[in-house]
Design an enzyme around this catalytic site. Structure first.
Site, mmCIF file in Angstrom:
data_model
loop_
_atom_site.group_PDB
_atom_site.id
_atom_site.type_symbol
_atom_site.label_atom_id
_atom_site.label_comp_id
_atom_site.label_asym_id
_atom_site.label_seq_id
_atom_site.Cartn_x
_atom_site.Cartn_y
_atom_site.Cartn_z
ATOM 1 N N GLY A 144 13.763 -1.535 6.587
ATOM 2 C CA GLY A 144 14.712 -1.713 5.497
ATOM 3 C C GLY A 144 14.315 -0.855 4.314
ATOM 4 C CD GLN B 293 11.717 -0.271 -1.010
ATOM 5 O OE1 GLN B 293 12.683 -0.561 -0.307
ATOM 6 N NE2 GLN B 293 10.489 -0.254 -0.527
ATOM 7 C CB CYS C 178 6.600 -3.518 0.797
ATOM 8 S SG CYS C 178 7.829 -2.872 -0.345
ATOM 9 C CG LEU C 179 8.915 1.537 3.795
ATOM 10 C CD1 LEU C 179 10.294 2.167 3.941
ATOM 11 C CD2 LEU C 179 7.927 2.163 4.767
ATOM 12 C CG HIS D 190 11.073 -7.241 1.801
ATOM 13 N ND1 HIS D 190 9.709 -7.357 1.907
ATOM 14 C CD2 HIS D 190 11.291 -5.971 1.372
ATOM 15 C CE1 HIS D 190 9.140 -6.216 1.546
ATOM 16 N NE2 HIS D 190 10.080 -5.352 1.228
ATOM 17 C CD GLU D 191 14.603 -4.094 2.306
ATOM 18 O OE1 GLU D 191 14.425 -3.538 1.204
ATOM 19 O OE2 GLU D 191 13.812 -3.966 3.252
ATOM 20 C CG HIS E 101 12.617 -3.975 -2.814
ATOM 21 N ND1 HIS E 101 11.444 -3.648 -3.467
ATOM 22 C CD2 HIS E 101 12.309 -3.969 -1.499
ATOM 23 C CE1 HIS E 101 10.476 -3.454 -2.577
ATOM 24 N NE2 HIS E 101 10.974 -3.648 -1.362
HETATM 25 O O1 GNR Z 1 9.325 -1.912 6.950
HETATM 26 C C1 GNR Z 1 9.356 -3.049 6.462
HETATM 27 N N1 GNR Z 1 8.943 -4.101 7.218
HETATM 28 C C2 GNR Z 1 9.156 -5.436 6.872
HETATM 29 C C3 GNR Z 1 8.530 -6.422 7.630
HETATM 30 C C4 GNR Z 1 8.739 -7.759 7.344
HETATM 31 C C5 GNR Z 1 9.573 -8.128 6.309
HETATM 32 C C6 GNR Z 1 10.187 -7.152 5.535
HETATM 33 C C7 GNR Z 1 9.982 -5.823 5.825
HETATM 34 S S1 GNR Z 1 10.806 -4.628 4.874
HETATM 35 C C8 GNR Z 1 9.767 -3.231 5.066
HETATM 36 C C9 GNR Z 1 10.407 -1.981 4.470
HETATM 37 C C10 GNR Z 1 10.560 -2.165 2.985
HETATM 38 O O2 GNR Z 1 9.668 -2.017 2.195
HETATM 39 N N2 GNR Z 1 11.713 -2.529 2.541
HETATM 40 O O3 GNR Z 1 11.886 -2.762 1.229
HETATM 41 NI NI NI Z 2 9.958 -3.390 0.486
#
Ligand code: GNR
Ligand code: NI
Length: 170
Positions: free
Chosen positions: A46, A51, A92-93, A134-135, A138
């Site tokens: 995601g 980001q 998270c990236l 999670h997204e 952000h």
């Molecule tokens: O790549 C991602 N893996 C992930 C694993 C578990 C829960 C959420 C994520 S999102 C993350 C990519 C990212 O940073 N998205 O904002």
């Molecule tokens: Ni993230």
């Protein structure tokens, strides 16, 4: 298409609250396509516009093993279904090479616009449900390390400072 640079914790720009997209036009579609390229290149499941330093409510996702099922979420809204919560290991990236268990709603109902500006709804559970939350965080300027103890968050901060110094010196 173009690959976009990803902001990394503790960059304050990651704390910006994103504004809704008014019309899904070619400019928004270009952003979506660039975000998909960036997400696939970085091997994430995601990516939120926050980001890549664009503070509009746009998310791309692909939780499929084949990396062949892109999902586009514009102006997403979700509600948890039931009150079951489940911890899942998240990464998270914007916080490379750090993983931690985060408890979130197990199931969610999502409403969003797609790449053509068409509204859709879906129900998600497991990894997809976690990823949506999670997204969405952000877009609100929230990172998953915010849910950890201050001790753990401090360790992440030190690790990231070391990484940025190393990248700078290289
Ligand atoms: O790549 C991602 N893996 C992930 C694993 C578990 C829960 C959420 C994520 S999102 C993350 C990519 C990212 O940073 N998205 O904002
Ligand atoms: Ni993230």
């Amino acid at each position: 298409m173009a690959k976009l640079p990803i902001l990394e914790f503790p960059d304050e720009r990651l704390r910006t609250k994103a504004v809704p997209v008014e019309t899904v036009d070619d400019e928004v579609r270009q952003l979506v396509d660039d975000m998909l390229e960036t997400m696939y290149d970085a091997r994430g499941i995601g990516l939120a516009a926050t980001q890549v330093d664009v503070h509009r409510r746009v998310i791309v996702m692909d939780v499929s093993d084949e990396r062949s099922s892109p999902l586009v979420l514009i102006n997403p809204e979700f509600t948890p279904i039931g009150d079951e919560r489940e911890p899942l290991q998240e990464g998270c990236l914007s916080i490379p090479e750090y993983y931690a268990d985060v408890p979130r709603a197990l199931r969610v109902h999502l409403k969003a616009l797609d790449r053509d500006g068409q509204p859709y709804e879906l129900e998600a559970d497991g990894l997809l449900a976690h990823c949506i939350q999670h997204e969405h965080d952000h877009l609100e300027g929230i990172l998953f390390v915010d849910y950890l103890s201050s001790l753990k968050r401090d360790r992440v901060l030190k690790k990231m400072q070391k990484r940025h110094k190393m990248l700078q010196d290289a």
